[in-house]
Design an enzyme around this catalytic site. Structure first.
Site, PDB file in Angstrom:
ATOM      1  N   TRP A  62      17.435 -53.712  19.445  1.00 21.36           N
ATOM      2  CA  TRP A  62      18.841 -54.293  19.624  1.00 21.36           C
ATOM      3  C   TRP A  62      19.780 -53.018  19.852  1.00 21.36           C
ATOM      4  O   TRP A  62      20.660 -53.125  20.630  1.00 21.36           O
ATOM      5  CB  TRP A  62      18.974 -54.936  18.652  1.00 21.36           C
ATOM      6  CG  TRP A  62      20.489 -55.631  18.388  1.00 21.36           C
ATOM      7  CD1 TRP A  62      20.875 -56.759  19.082  1.00 21.36           C
ATOM      8  CD2 TRP A  62      21.623 -55.050  17.813  1.00 21.36           C
ATOM      9  NE1 TRP A  62      22.228 -56.734  18.724  1.00 21.36           N
ATOM     10  CE2 TRP A  62      22.833 -55.801  18.316  1.00 21.36           C
ATOM     11  CE3 TRP A  62      21.829 -53.907  16.939  1.00 21.36           C
ATOM     12  CZ2 TRP A  62      24.104 -55.685  17.716  1.00 21.36           C
ATOM     13  CZ3 TRP A  62      23.258 -53.760  16.392  1.00 21.36           C
ATOM     14  CH2 TRP A  62      24.255 -54.534  16.814  1.00 21.36           C
ATOM     15  N   HIS A  63      19.495 -52.120  19.139  1.00 20.26           N
ATOM     16  CA  HIS A  63      20.292 -50.935  19.512  1.00 20.26           C
ATOM     17  C   HIS A  63      20.164 -50.248  20.797  1.00 20.26           C
ATOM     18  O   HIS A  63      21.281 -49.731  21.215  1.00 20.26           O
ATOM     19  CB  HIS A  63      19.881 -49.765  18.468  1.00 20.26           C
ATOM     20  CG  HIS A  63      20.047 -50.228  17.082  1.00 20.26           C
ATOM     21  ND1 HIS A  63      19.497 -50.848  16.328  1.00 20.26           N
ATOM     22  CD2 HIS A  63      21.356 -50.083  16.252  1.00 20.26           C
ATOM     23  CE1 HIS A  63      19.959 -51.149  15.097  1.00 20.26           C
ATOM     24  NE2 HIS A  63      20.986 -50.768  15.043  1.00 20.26           N
ATOM     25  N   GLU A  64      19.154 -50.160  21.279  1.00 20.97           N
ATOM     26  CA  GLU A  64      18.724 -49.338  22.802  1.00 20.97           C
ATOM     27  C   GLU A  64      17.316 -49.815  23.118  1.00 20.97           C
ATOM     28  O   GLU A  64      16.504 -49.851  22.386  1.00 20.97           O
ATOM     29  CB  GLU A  64      18.920 -48.107  22.372  1.00 20.97           C
ATOM     30  CG  GLU A  64      18.670 -47.051  23.793  1.00 20.97           C
ATOM     31  CD  GLU A  64      18.581 -45.704  23.422  1.00 20.97           C
ATOM     32  OE1 GLU A  64      19.713 -44.976  22.993  1.00 20.97           O
ATOM     33  OE2 GLU A  64      17.647 -44.991  23.469  1.00 20.97           O
ATOM     34  N   ARG A 105      28.996 -51.037  21.871  1.00 22.14           N
ATOM     35  CA  ARG A 105      27.816 -51.678  22.290  1.00 22.14           C
ATOM     36  C   ARG A 105      27.909 -52.772  23.201  1.00 22.14           C
ATOM     37  O   ARG A 105      28.769 -53.414  23.156  1.00 22.14           O
ATOM     38  CB  ARG A 105      26.942 -52.088  20.940  1.00 22.14           C
ATOM     39  CG  ARG A 105      26.848 -51.119  20.009  1.00 22.14           C
ATOM     40  CD  ARG A 105      25.393 -51.123  19.440  1.00 22.14           C
ATOM     41  NE  ARG A 105      24.461 -50.754  20.369  1.00 22.14           N
ATOM     42  CZ  ARG A 105      23.739 -51.468  21.140  1.00 22.14           C
ATOM     43  NH1 ARG A 105      23.716 -52.834  21.049  1.00 22.14           N
ATOM     44  NH2 ARG A 105      23.054 -50.786  21.933  1.00 22.14           N
ATOM     45  N   LEU A 154      14.714 -55.321  15.656  1.00 23.27           N
ATOM     46  CA  LEU A 154      16.086 -54.773  15.126  1.00 23.27           C
ATOM     47  C   LEU A 154      16.314 -53.335  15.622  1.00 23.27           C
ATOM     48  O   LEU A 154      17.220 -53.049  16.153  1.00 23.27           O
ATOM     49  CB  LEU A 154      16.046 -54.708  13.709  1.00 23.27           C
ATOM     50  CG  LEU A 154      17.162 -54.236  12.751  1.00 23.27           C
ATOM     51  CD1 LEU A 154      17.050 -54.994  11.541  1.00 23.27           C
ATOM     52  CD2 LEU A 154      17.370 -52.601  12.679  1.00 23.27           C
TER      53      LEU A 154
END
Lengths: 45, 373, 610
Positions: B301-303, A45, B298
């Site tokens: 935050w991943h994408e 990431r 949340l």
């Protein structure tokens, strides 16, 4: 687990068992380490 | 650099950091841990090393100069979030969400959250006196740079001040690293990647079973690999004398969706609770708004995508609905005994698991419906 | 060693640290460094030679006055090993008091810090002086290369030139081990004289009671000029051949460091006074696991009455077994113990005697009936030999082997003793005894003061604080009076408050009536304690409120509770608590307040702020 084993087996034997178990795991890791990683996921990431 | 080389670099630097944590005199330990982490970052991504270096310096200065001013907190959070978001936007075309390729400067997603955590705790007045070296040691600790957990500065500092040789912690750390490696290398890279897909294929057949097996494999692999990396990180931290927060606690046996998020990627969900949920709650006084916004953050935050907005909202809605349900029926369900209680527990666990398993299908379907695709 | 029934003497302790493989083991660790048992032994040998060279014999007195803890402790033990009576003075004492004490002690030698000698100029007249001069530190790498050996002066130079010699193997047990001056007036200093018999008998009692083993590690930051610091620190560590740590001065700002040290140094026994416990409980809650490092065995509370609430809160919050020790300087340190065993433990009581006898007597010295109040008398090997060179004062408290403690007590059905009052006039502030007359005396010396009286006022943190009631010229400010006190008294004896009156209420005999003075104080508008604790009422309301928000009973939560300890304290309940607080206490919490509210005592802080 450790305490459970120690309750039933002599301590040196338990230690030996643990040593064998860790060694086996280490060997497994060593043997499979060269596989193509299945993706680092969060690392990427 | 191949992925394997990256893993090797992380392992090697983590082991070096363990030496740096014990061999030099105490004053030098955090400095050297930070130096090892900085070397790793420079090797993997000089840009990321610069970002973290600048971020560390600025956040430390800001904390020192402005203490706990509200304007400083807001400014810091805006700058850090803007940096993270702009990198995510720039990377967006290449990204394919979880499982995609390298999209962000190495470790940025995690240290951005740590920097925000530091500012917030400074604002709340919870930080004990510390030096810049100690702060650097926290931010640059190599085993935690790449995959988290998002550990807490106060806990790190407490461990640093209490540091003592602890054989039990050290041997637990060794075992932890080994188990983590077994998860990644043997279970993840070999069993789940090479052996099981064919078995799943044969079992599942076509139609709904196919969907099912795909979701199951996806989540299993995610869990095994991610928790494996967390084990390695937590293990190395233990070898260096630090007790880092756990990231996973048997997530698939969660009884409800709220429980699931206290067992899955806990360091992230507790970060969201402390720095999104609670601030939103204190500003709006609305439970629902706070839950949904923290789950959307949340997700994002991943994408940065509509898909993850929906995915976050899906989980947020799940939690709100569960809370309402629990307020109404919780007490009477808790009062159940014997077989009915066992049945209910099984049902609740299965329901929660499926809510999670199908989260991506549901949100992708909604996304297609919304965008007319 | 300490566990055997045979009497352990100074010589036996010396032998045991000399024989065992202890040479490199730490005995005393202070901020400035570590003294090993090997170094201690070398120091004893050198001091032995020094004393013999000066013709100082068993029974002679030597005064120690130094701010260097390691120095004071080494000298104290070296003197005891030689049967020379150690008189260790509080370096904070004012010049008048210090000089009068030293004169009283008629020492054969005075070992004193160079800068203390400058502050107490009259000392030189009282006997031969040896100065303690801190070794000049060479600075930097260059300095270290240039100077081969730091030049030593004073005591250290003297000791360097001695041929080491073992101390005598046999010392009469009635020889005085040390004299400790407790608070008293300048005309009548009270020098508690403790014999080798009393000291070593009591060290054995304490070691057995605390269960000191060769792997024990003591942390004791109390002052070495008091018995609880010196005897329960370096001396008992010497007795048991175990290390004692003094890593810091205890202050409000070092509480976190103290708790870190307990964990990091694997401390097994912490010696503390109730004030420390109260402050740790108030300020150390972030580190509630400090005692859970796997090594900690026993918390020793001494010096003052431990309030039952503090006792129970501390035990529950930090999960530590606690023993309360009751005793006086006159009884070495203890004698009566409560806890940690179920039989003697009863918060609020002083427990049961160990290796000594207790008796409750009325004014005529007759034993009172069970359940009745009476003055507590003690008998046993631990008692002092008397007050030094003061037969009159000694006779007042020592009679047919019984020592009058000056405390009023009663005995319960289980045989435990409870202190219910005080017959003597003394203030116990933060575990240290203060003689009010000493302060009154200093105040009355000020030209503007016509009359003064000093008394103790109850306080949540300190147990008692010192309040001076003064009739003085209005032109003189309180600050001026306090400055005058600070110049002549140890810092802890300086009054927390000065109350002005036109004249002191006096009885027919002309004596000040303390009861009336107290009544005056209670009416005074500024009648507040030194540090205001949380009001019991607010905390009770808060706990009740929290319990209802968290759907739990009040007994399961304390002010120290945090979200992770209380199952019901989830984010939903958090909001509920915030709203309930605002309503109940009529406040408006800011978002920062809500965010940082992760412990109930913080809520209490918010309530009291408004």
């Amino acid at each position: 687990m450790y305490t459970l084993l120690c309750a039933h087996l002599p301590r040196p034997l338990v230690h030996a068992l643990y040593a064998v178990w860790y060694a086996a795991l280490l060997l497994l890791v060593y043997y499979f380490f060269d596989r193509q990683p299945a993706g680092f996921y969060y690392m990427h990431r | 650099m191949t992925e394997k080389q990256v893993l090797l670099a992380v392992l090697f630097s983590s082991a070096t950091a363990v030496l740096a944590a014990w061999l030099p005199p105490p004053r030098w330990q955090p400095r050297l841990i930070a130096a090892v982490g900085a070397a790793l970052l420079l090797l993997l991504s000089p840009l990321s090393a610069c970002l973290l270096g600048v971020g560390a310096g600025l956040s430390y200065l800001l904390h020192r100069r402005t203490g706990n001013s509200r304007a400083a907190l807001v400014a810091a959070v805006v700058v850090i979030a803007a940096t993270l978001i702009s990198f995510m936007l720039a990377a967006a075309p290449a990204a394919k969400g979880i499982g995609g390729h390298v999209v962000l400067p190495f470790g940025l997603a995690f240290y951005a959250l740590r920097l925000i955590h530091y500012q917030f705790e400074g604002y709340k007045g919870n930080l004990r006196g510390h030096s810049f070296d100690e702060y650097l040691g926290y931010l640059f600790m190599p085993s935690l740079l790449s995959t988290g957990p998002i550990h807490r500065f106060d806990e790190y500092l407490r461990d640093l001040r209490r540091k003592r040789w602890d054989p039990a912690l050290f041997s637990a750390g060794c075992a932890r690293v080994l188990y983590g490696l077994v998860k990644i290398v043997v279970l993840g890279n070999y069993l789940l990647a090479e052996v099981l897909p064919a078995q799943f294929e044969a079992l599942a057949g076509a139609g709904i079973g196919h969907f099912y097996s795909d979701a199951l494999q996806f989540w299993l692999k995610l869990y095994i690999l991610f928790s494996g990396y967390s084990d390695v990180a937590v293990g190395f931290a233990a070898l260096a004398g630090f007790r880092v927060r756990e990231n996973f606690d048997q997530p698939f046996i969660a009884r409800n969706i709220s429980d699931f998020w206290q067992r899955w990627h806990r360091s992230l969900s507790s970060w969201c609770r402390d720095y999104v949920f609670t601030p939103v709650l204190s500003l709006t006084r609305s439970q629902g708004a706070a839950v949904v916004s923290s789950m959307v953050v949340l997700g994002l935050w991943h994408e940065l995508s509509l898909r993850y907005v929906l995915w976050g909202a899906y989980h947020g809605a799940g939690i709100v609905i569960f809370r309402a349900f629990d307020a109404r029926y919780g007490a009477s369900l808790d009062a159940l005994t014997g077989v009915t209680a066992a049945l209910w527990r099984t049902l609740a666990t299965a329901l929660t698991l499926h809510f999670v398993l199908f989260s991506f299908y549901v949100t992708t379907a909604v996304q297609h419906w919304l965008t007319g695709g | 060693m300490a566990q055997t029934s045979a009497k352990v003497t100074a010589a036996a302790c010396y032998q045991s640290i000399a024989n065992r493989g202890l040479v490199a083991q730490p005995w005393l660790v202070t901020e400035s460094g570590t003294v090993t048992f090997g170094q201690l032994r070398a120091r004893i040998d050198a001091v032995t030679a020094l004393l013999q060279g000066q013709g100082i014999a068993v029974g002679d007195r030597v005064v120690i006055a130094t701010r260097d803890d390691a120095e004071a402790a080494q000298l104290f033990i070296a003197l005891i090993c030689n049967g020379v009576t150690a008189v260790n003075l509080d370096p904070d004492a004012g010049p008048d008091r210090a000089q009068s004490l030293i004169a009283k002690a008629t020492p054969r030698l005075i070992i004193i810090d160079r800068d203390l000698l400058a502050r107490w100029p009259g000392v030189r007249a009282a006997g031969p002086v040896v100065e303690i001069v801190p070794a000049a530190r060479s600075t930097g790498v260059f300095g270290k290369l240039m100077t081969q050996k730091p030049k030593r002066e004073g005591l250290h130079a003297l000791l360097e030139h001695q041929t080491p010699q073992a101390p005598p193997a046999d010392i009469d047990p009635e020889t005085l081990a040390y004299i400790l001056f407790t608070s008293g007036t300048t005309d009548q200093p009270k020098g508690v004289s403790i014999s080798h018999r009393a000291l070593f008998a009591h060290l054995a009692t304490l070691s057995r009671r605390y269960n000191y083993t060769p792997t024990s590690r003591i942390l004791n930051t109390l002052m070495l000029s008091h018995a609880d610091g010196m005897i329960q620190g370096p001396v008992i560590a010497f007795f048991n051949a175990i290390p004692v740590y003094r890593p810091l001065r205890f202050e409000v700002t070092t509480i976190n460091l103290l708790l870190d040290s307990i964990y990091q140094l694997r401390i097994t026994h912490l010696i503390a006074v109730p004030t420390m416990l109260s402050l740790i409980l108030r300020l150390g809650l972030d580190q509630r696991d400090a005692f859970q490092g796997g090594d900690f065995k026993l918390l020793v509370s001494c010096g003052a009455q431990l309030e039952p609430k503090l006792w129970e809160d501390f035990e529950r919050t930090f999960q530590v077994p606690l023993v309360n020790v009751y005793g006086l300087t006159e009884t070495v340190v203890g004698g009566v113990f409560s806890g940690p065993d179920a039989m003697s433990r009863e918060p609020g009581s002083i427990g049961v005697p160990e290796d000594c006898e207790l008796r409750l007597a009325d004014r005529d010295g007759k034993t009172v009936a069970d359940g009745e109040h009476g003055e507590l008398l003690m008998r046993g090997e631990l008692l002092m030999s008397g007050y030094f060179d003061a037969p009159q004062m000694t006779a007042e408290v020592l009679n047919e082997g019984w020592f009058r403690t000056g405390d009023i007590a009663r005995r319960d059905e289980a045989g435990r003793f409870w202190i219910t009052g005080r017959a003597k006039n003394i203030i116990i502030r933060g575990g240290y005894n203060i003689h009010p007359e000493e302060i009154t005396e200093v105040l009355q010396r000020h030209p503007a003061v016509t009359e003064a009286v000093t008394l103790g006022v109850k306080d949540l943190d300190w147990g008692e604080t010192v309040v001076a009631v003064v009739a003085a010229d209005a032109a003189v400010s309180d600050t001026e009076l306090l400055t005058h006190c600070a110049a002549n008294l140890e810092p802890r004896k300086v009054p927390s408050r000065i109350q002005r009156v036109a004249a002191l209420p006096r009885g027919r005999s002309g004596k000040v009536v303390l009861e009336q003075v107290r009544a005056l104080l209670a009416q005074a508008p500024s009648a507040r304690a030194e540090a205001n604790g949380p009001s019991a009422d607010d905390s009770e309301r808060l706990l009740k409120l929290a319990a209802s928000c968290f759907k739990t009973s009040v007994d399961t939560i304390t002010l120290a509770s945090r979200p992770r300890d209380v199952p019901g304290w989830d984010s939903l309940a958090h909001l509920e608590l915030v709203c309930a607080l605002e309503k109940e206490f009529d406040l408006r919490l800011s978002s920062r307040d809500i965010m940082s509210l992760d412990r109930l005592d913080k809520a209490l802080g918010l309530i009291q702020k408004t």
